[in-house]
Scaffold this active site. Structure first.
Site, mmCIF file in Angstrom:
data_model
loop_
_atom_site.group_PDB
_atom_site.id
_atom_site.type_symbol
_atom_site.label_atom_id
_atom_site.label_comp_id
_atom_site.label_asym_id
_atom_site.label_seq_id
_atom_site.Cartn_x
_atom_site.Cartn_y
_atom_site.Cartn_z
ATOM 1 N N HIS A 1 2.148 5.939 0.235
ATOM 2 C CA HIS A 1 1.884 7.259 0.809
ATOM 3 C C HIS A 1 3.193 8.021 1.015
ATOM 4 O O HIS A 1 4.253 7.412 1.204
ATOM 5 C CB HIS A 1 1.182 7.115 2.159
ATOM 6 C CG HIS A 1 -0.001 6.200 2.137
ATOM 7 N ND1 HIS A 1 0.106 4.828 2.288
ATOM 8 C CD2 HIS A 1 -1.331 6.459 1.968
ATOM 9 C CE1 HIS A 1 -1.097 4.272 2.219
ATOM 10 N NE2 HIS A 1 -1.988 5.238 2.013
ATOM 11 N N ASP A 42 3.732 9.996 3.623
ATOM 12 C CA ASP A 42 3.993 10.058 5.075
ATOM 13 C C ASP A 42 4.610 11.397 5.474
ATOM 14 O O ASP A 42 5.536 11.464 6.283
ATOM 15 C CB ASP A 42 4.890 8.900 5.514
ATOM 16 C CG ASP A 42 4.197 7.557 5.385
ATOM 17 O OD1 ASP A 42 2.959 7.536 5.255
ATOM 18 O OD2 ASP A 42 4.888 6.520 5.409
ATOM 19 N N GLU A 69 4.442 -2.779 8.227
ATOM 20 C CA GLU A 69 3.011 -2.662 7.915
ATOM 21 C C GLU A 69 2.338 -3.964 7.496
ATOM 22 O O GLU A 69 1.165 -3.953 7.110
ATOM 23 C CB GLU A 69 2.745 -1.581 6.854
ATOM 24 C CG GLU A 69 3.087 -0.173 7.304
ATOM 25 C CD GLU A 69 2.065 0.435 8.262
ATOM 26 O OE1 GLU A 69 1.053 -0.218 8.550
ATOM 27 O OE2 GLU A 69 2.297 1.572 8.717
ATOM 28 N N HIS A 123 1.871 6.995 11.885
ATOM 29 C CA HIS A 123 2.540 6.329 10.762
ATOM 30 C C HIS A 123 2.407 7.109 9.461
ATOM 31 O O HIS A 123 3.023 6.742 8.454
ATOM 32 C CB HIS A 123 2.079 4.880 10.596
ATOM 33 C CG HIS A 123 0.645 4.695 10.205
ATOM 34 N ND1 HIS A 123 -0.021 3.508 10.372
ATOM 35 C CD2 HIS A 123 -0.266 5.525 9.654
ATOM 36 C CE1 HIS A 123 -1.263 3.617 9.934
ATOM 37 N NE2 HIS A 123 -1.427 4.840 9.485
ATOM 38 N N HIS A 147 4.770 2.116 10.141
ATOM 39 C CA HIS A 147 5.935 2.756 9.547
ATOM 40 C C HIS A 147 6.557 3.823 10.428
ATOM 41 O O HIS A 147 7.640 4.321 10.127
ATOM 42 C CB HIS A 147 5.574 3.324 8.166
ATOM 43 C CG HIS A 147 6.676 3.199 7.167
ATOM 44 N ND1 HIS A 147 6.481 3.302 5.808
ATOM 45 C CD2 HIS A 147 8.009 2.983 7.316
ATOM 46 C CE1 HIS A 147 7.632 3.159 5.174
ATOM 47 N NE2 HIS A 147 8.582 2.969 6.059
ATOM 48 N N ASP A 172 6.536 3.004 -0.648
ATOM 49 C CA ASP A 172 5.294 3.274 0.066
ATOM 50 C C ASP A 172 4.240 3.782 -0.911
ATOM 51 O O ASP A 172 4.573 4.414 -1.920
ATOM 52 C CB ASP A 172 5.555 4.354 1.132
ATOM 53 C CG ASP A 172 4.583 4.311 2.303
ATOM 54 O OD1 ASP A 172 3.366 4.151 2.069
ATOM 55 O OD2 ASP A 172 5.031 4.473 3.445
ATOM 56 N N ASP A 215 2.336 -1.717 1.694
ATOM 57 C CA ASP A 215 1.305 -1.123 0.833
ATOM 58 C C ASP A 215 1.858 -0.470 -0.431
ATOM 59 O O ASP A 215 1.087 0.018 -1.260
ATOM 60 C CB ASP A 215 0.400 -0.166 1.610
ATOM 61 C CG ASP A 215 1.056 1.162 2.002
ATOM 62 O OD1 ASP A 215 2.080 1.551 1.428
ATOM 63 O OD2 ASP A 215 0.510 1.827 2.911
ATOM 64 N N ASP A 236 7.360 -0.470 2.988
ATOM 65 C CA ASP A 236 5.985 -0.593 3.489
ATOM 66 C C ASP A 236 5.237 -1.523 2.531
ATOM 67 O O ASP A 236 5.251 -1.306 1.316
ATOM 68 C CB ASP A 236 5.341 0.797 3.516
ATOM 69 C CG ASP A 236 3.948 0.808 4.123
ATOM 70 O OD1 ASP A 236 3.186 -0.150 3.905
ATOM 71 O OD2 ASP A 236 3.614 1.797 4.805
#
Length: 238
Positions: A61, A63, A208, A76, A32, A59, A165, A163
């Site tokens: 997360h 980040d 990702e 990332h 990412h 996402d 995830d 992303d």
């Protein structure tokens, strides 16, 4: 980090060029961190056109780590912090003014994994963070409608950064940073369908996906389906 920054500046220029030709830049990753380059490029384009730039960041997360706060040191986990001007390291120079994006115009969707230092810095960040509890309580439809309404009202440019995830690992295992309890198949498609119907998306990251961790192309095929929905594929014409 220097290599990542150099690559992101090259990507920045390519994205600016593609957007300037009236096309929709689609950036495939990779991790990412490449979004620092794609969003810097779109920021340059929006500066030239006078459009406000909005980012919809799908996402697990936030980040929002920096080199000083990151437990892993993985770049990332830092792009949102870099785009918000939180990282002063010269190796993160993207060649555009910071913050690259007004933090109040960054929407993080699907969040369910945040480091302790990130939690503290998020408080006064200005970012709009929609974690899985908010999605459970308020619904995907309600939150997406609010995000898209703001972009519509300001005639903004919407950059979508997806992303893998952000999806639940049960439907998308092909990612190195899986977190249980993510967005379902239908919630994900609803997000994409609403974006397509709004006509607001002007640029896109898809990142990702790790084929080595996938199960019989399960994640890859889902990502293809979601991308189709983003560009208007629908069961029925609405």
């Amino acid at each position: 980090m220097r290599e990542v920054s150099t690559w992101c500046r090259l990507l920045r220029d390519r994205v600016t060029d593609v957007a300037g030709q009236g096309m929709t830049p689609v950036v495939l990753g990779g991790d990412h961190c490449i979004a620092m380059g794609s969003i810097a490029g779109i920021a340059k384009h929006c500066s030239a056109t006078g459009q406000p730039l909005y980012v919809l960041w799908f996402d697990a997360h936030t980040d929002f780590n920096t080199p000083l706060s990151s437990p892993s040191g993985n770049v990332h986990g830092m792009p949102i912090a870099a785009l918000c001007g939180r990282i002063k390291d010269s190796e993160f120079d993207l060649g555009v003014p910071t913050p690259v994006v007004d933090p109040s115009r960054i929407n993080l969707f699907g969040i369910r994994s945040v480091d302790q230092v990130e939690k503290a810095t998020l408080v006064d960040s200005g970012l709009k963070v929609f974690d899985m509890r908010a999605i459970d309580e308020r619904s995907t439809f309600t939150i997406m409608r609010e995000i898209l309404a703001e972009v519509t009202a300001t005639k903004g440019h919407l950059h979508v950064s997806l992303d893998v995830d952000f999806l639940d690992p049960s439907i998308a295992p092909g990612v190195g940073t899986t977190v249980p309890g993510g967005v379902t198949y239908r919630e994900a498609h609803l997000c994409m369908e609403m974006i397509a119907e709004s006509g607001l998306m002007g640029s896109l990251d898809l990142v990702e996906l790790n084929p080595l961790l996938d199960e019989k192309n399960k994640s890859a095929e889902l990502l293809v389906d979601l991308t189709g929905s983003l560009f208007g594929k629908a069961t029925l014409h609405r």
